[in-house]
Design an enzyme around this catalytic site. Sequence first.
Site, mmCIF file in Angstrom:
data_model
loop_
_atom_site.group_PDB
_atom_site.id
_atom_site.type_symbol
_atom_site.label_atom_id
_atom_site.label_comp_id
_atom_site.label_asym_id
_atom_site.label_seq_id
_atom_site.Cartn_x
_atom_site.Cartn_y
_atom_site.Cartn_z
ATOM 1 C CG HIS A 134 42.218 85.869 -46.881
ATOM 2 N ND1 HIS A 134 42.053 84.556 -47.269
ATOM 3 C CD2 HIS A 134 43.429 85.923 -46.276
ATOM 4 C CE1 HIS A 134 43.125 83.855 -46.921
ATOM 5 N NE2 HIS A 134 43.969 84.652 -46.310
ATOM 6 C CE LYS A 178 51.412 79.368 -45.959
ATOM 7 N NZ LYS A 178 50.323 80.335 -45.676
ATOM 8 N NE ARG A 187 45.072 83.975 -39.201
ATOM 9 C CZ ARG A 187 45.380 83.137 -40.184
ATOM 10 N NH1 ARG A 187 44.439 82.380 -40.725
ATOM 11 N NH2 ARG A 187 46.610 83.031 -40.621
ATOM 12 C CB SER A 219 43.376 79.167 -46.454
ATOM 13 O OG SER A 219 43.107 80.514 -46.756
HETATM 14 P P1 ADP Z 1 50.490 83.849 -46.112
HETATM 15 O O1 ADP Z 1 50.879 82.543 -46.742
HETATM 16 O O2 ADP Z 1 51.274 85.025 -46.645
HETATM 17 O O3 ADP Z 1 50.395 83.845 -44.625
HETATM 18 P P2 ADP Z 1 47.594 83.815 -46.215
HETATM 19 O O4 ADP Z 1 46.763 83.785 -47.451
HETATM 20 O O5 ADP Z 1 47.560 82.619 -45.339
HETATM 21 O O6 ADP Z 1 49.050 84.129 -46.720
HETATM 22 O O7 ADP Z 1 47.225 85.094 -45.362
HETATM 23 C C1 ADP Z 1 47.395 86.396 -45.827
HETATM 24 C C2 ADP Z 1 47.260 87.368 -44.680
HETATM 25 O O8 ADP Z 1 45.919 87.370 -44.209
HETATM 26 C C3 ADP Z 1 48.120 87.051 -43.463
HETATM 27 O O9 ADP Z 1 48.561 88.293 -42.917
HETATM 28 C C4 ADP Z 1 47.167 86.373 -42.523
HETATM 29 O O10 ADP Z 1 47.568 86.529 -41.180
HETATM 30 C C5 ADP Z 1 45.897 87.143 -42.818
HETATM 31 N N1 ADP Z 1 44.669 86.416 -42.458
HETATM 32 C C6 ADP Z 1 44.250 85.227 -42.909
HETATM 33 N N2 ADP Z 1 43.075 84.871 -42.367
HETATM 34 C C7 ADP Z 1 42.725 85.876 -41.511
HETATM 35 C C8 ADP Z 1 41.623 86.111 -40.605
HETATM 36 N N3 ADP Z 1 40.645 85.225 -40.468
HETATM 37 N N4 ADP Z 1 41.637 87.253 -39.895
HETATM 38 C C9 ADP Z 1 42.647 88.144 -40.015
HETATM 39 N N5 ADP Z 1 43.704 87.982 -40.839
HETATM 40 C C10 ADP Z 1 43.751 86.875 -41.576
#
Ligand code: ADP
Length: 163
Positions: free
Chosen positions: A17, A41, A90, A128
């Site tokens: 992130h 979630k 990703r 996460s």
């Molecule tokens: P959500 O519940 O909205 O998916 P997240 O906190 O899981 O929220 O992720 C927020 C954003 O960050 C999403 O677009 C996710 O694809 C992106 N993201 C999370 N981890 C990575 C990573 N390692 N590399 C690139 N993008 C990431």
Amino acid sequence: MRIGVYPGTFDPITLGHLDIIKRGARLVDRLVIGVTTNPAKSPMFDLDERVAMVEQAISDIAGASVVTFDALLMDFAAEQGASVILRGLRAVADFEYEYQMAGMNQQLNDEIETVFLMADVSLQPIASRLVKEIARYGGPIDKFVTPEVATRVAAKVAGEGRR
Ligand code: ADP
């Protein structure tokens, strides 16, 4: 002034992130990190804890700030005056979900563009969900999150164990 919104659950914020935030901050004048409540979630951390971790992690990134929201993303983005929504991509697994969401958001508000960024190759696999899983089994997570986040996750896992 170009404003971007980077929305997510951030449960907790990872180095993946953070890399997206650094890249995004270079593309806009102001980057608002929007932390969603997202009860569906069942987050490990409550909203205040997630915000505190983001705040600490972005303290040295110019133009970045954090706000919570519990609304339609496009409404939140418009309210922030954003012209861009940033999402991280990703692997293939993210694509379908992100594609569908960006497509529907485009129908809701065609003035705000969704832009996808890729994290540094070494940080791309980080999720996460897996960070929490590794920590629950006692594995090391310091390659995936900041030291402050690692401490908080360890404390949370220890607390879960006592319950
Ligand atoms: P959500 O519940 O909205 O998916 P997240 O906190 O899981 O929220 O992720 C927020 C954003 O960050 C999403 O677009 C996710 O694809 C992106 N993201 C999370 N981890 C990575 C990573 N390692 N590399 C690139 N993008 C990431």
